[in-house]
Design an enzyme around this catalytic site. Structure first.
Site, PDB file in Angstrom:
ATOM      1  N   GLY A  45       3.497  -0.420  -1.712  1.00 46.92           N
ATOM      2  CA  GLY A  45       2.807   0.280  -2.572  1.00 46.92           C
ATOM      3  C   GLY A  45       1.826   0.497  -1.784  1.00 46.92           C
ATOM      4  N   CYS A 105      -3.102  -6.540   1.108  1.00 48.37           N
ATOM      5  CA  CYS A 105      -3.013  -5.557   0.538  1.00 48.37           C
ATOM      6  C   CYS A 105      -3.092  -4.084   2.504  1.00 48.37           C
ATOM      7  CB  CYS A 105      -4.689  -4.899   0.101  1.00 48.37           C
ATOM      8  SG  CYS A 105      -5.059  -2.752   0.001  1.00 48.37           S
ATOM      9  N   LEU A 106      -2.763  -3.045   2.615  1.00 46.37           N
ATOM     10  CA  LEU A 106      -3.105  -2.412   3.217  1.00 46.37           C
ATOM     11  C   LEU A 106      -4.255  -2.369   3.856  1.00 46.37           C
ATOM     12  CD1 LEU A 106       0.486  -0.108   3.345  1.00 46.37           C
ATOM     13  CD2 LEU A 106      -0.280  -2.161   4.113  1.00 46.37           C
ATOM     14  N   HIS A 147      -0.826  -4.228  -9.359  1.00 42.63           N
ATOM     15  CA  HIS A 147      -1.894  -4.193  -8.574  1.00 42.63           C
ATOM     16  C   HIS A 147      -2.777  -2.783  -7.634  1.00 42.63           C
ATOM     17  CE1 HIS A 147      -3.302  -5.445  -3.878  1.00 42.63           C
ATOM     18  NE2 HIS A 147      -3.310  -4.244  -3.036  1.00 42.63           N
ATOM     19  N   GLU A 148      -1.306  -1.871  -7.707  1.00 49.24           N
ATOM     20  CA  GLU A 148      -1.329  -0.576  -7.542  1.00 49.24           C
ATOM     21  C   GLU A 148      -2.836  -0.201  -8.051  1.00 49.24           C
ATOM     22  OE1 GLU A 148      -0.944   0.351  -4.575  1.00 49.24           O
ATOM     23  OE2 GLU A 148       0.279  -1.433  -4.030  1.00 49.24           O
ATOM     24  N   HIS A 151      -6.050  -0.481  -8.032  1.00 47.29           N
ATOM     25  CA  HIS A 151      -6.356   0.253  -6.626  1.00 47.29           C
ATOM     26  C   HIS A 151      -7.092   1.887  -7.546  1.00 47.29           C
ATOM     27  CE1 HIS A 151      -6.224  -1.208  -2.872  1.00 47.29           C
ATOM     28  NE2 HIS A 151      -4.940  -1.356  -3.302  1.00 47.29           N
TER      29      HIS A 151
HETATM   30 NI    NI Z   1      -3.555  -2.760  -2.371  1.00 45.61          NI
END
Ligand code: NI
Length: 196
Positions: A45, A105-106, A147-148, A151
């Protein structure tokens, strides 16, 4: 085009994103670039704030999770084809007893922690064609969506950890914001010293 992923510490990750309209400039290209950026970083994601845009847009492709051996065939099939664009999403309901899942998380490379969330949700959103959907999800897909979705509300999974856990990873997070980390995808670090 692969875009740099914004690292922990950048104020854009803390902002509540704005809704967008169909007229948002070059939306198709943006969505394409977000998928490309996400695949390049092996993510499932990616939310617009993570590429520096404070708007209510995130993309998900949960296919990689479908390889998980512990899942039922039904779950695997749901995850396999799950590729979606969520625009102006609103989670209208969350239900059930919270469960822990090890999230990453990226924007926060090399940090993984158990996060507690409710297992089931209802979400309203428009897709890339601005067609409206109201859908219910549970399990891993709900987890990725939550999670997304956080953001685009300016919330990171690390915000949901206990004070104790936060203290333990504080040094790591500071290093990430300074770019003192090895990462194999393109990133932008807010507190990196300029090289001369
Ligand atoms: Ni993330």
């Amino acid at each position: 085009m692969i875009l740099p992923i914004v690292a922990y510490g950048d104020p854009v990750l803390k902002k509540v994103g704005d809704p967008i309209t169909k007229e948002y400039p070059n939306l198709d290209t943006l969505i394409e670039n977000m998928f490309e950026t996400m695949y390049n970083a092996n993510g499932v994601g990616l939310a617009a704030p993570q590429i520096g845009l404070s708007i209510r847009l995130f993309v998900i492709d949960a296919s990689p999770f479908s390889e998980d051996e512990d899942l039922s065939e039904d779950d695997k099939n749901t995850l396999k084809g799950f590729k979606r664009v969520f625009i102006n999403a609103k989670i209208t309901k969350e239900e059930g007893d919270e469960w822990a899942f090890n999230e990453g998380c990226l924007s926060i490379p090399d940090v993984r922690e158990d996060v507690f969330r409710q297992p089931k949700l209802t979400i309203e959103y428009v897709d890339e064609n601005f067609e409206k959907h109201v859908e219910e999800y549970d399990g891993l897909i709900a987890r990725v969506i939550q999670h997304e979705y956080d953001h685009i509300d300016g919330i990171l999974f690390t915000d949901k950890l206990s004070a104790f856990k936060k203290r333990l990873i504080k040094g790591k997070l500071t290093n990430i914001s300074k770019g003192k980390i090895n990462v194999d995808y393109r990133m932008r670090f807010p507190n990196q010293k300029k090289k001369r």
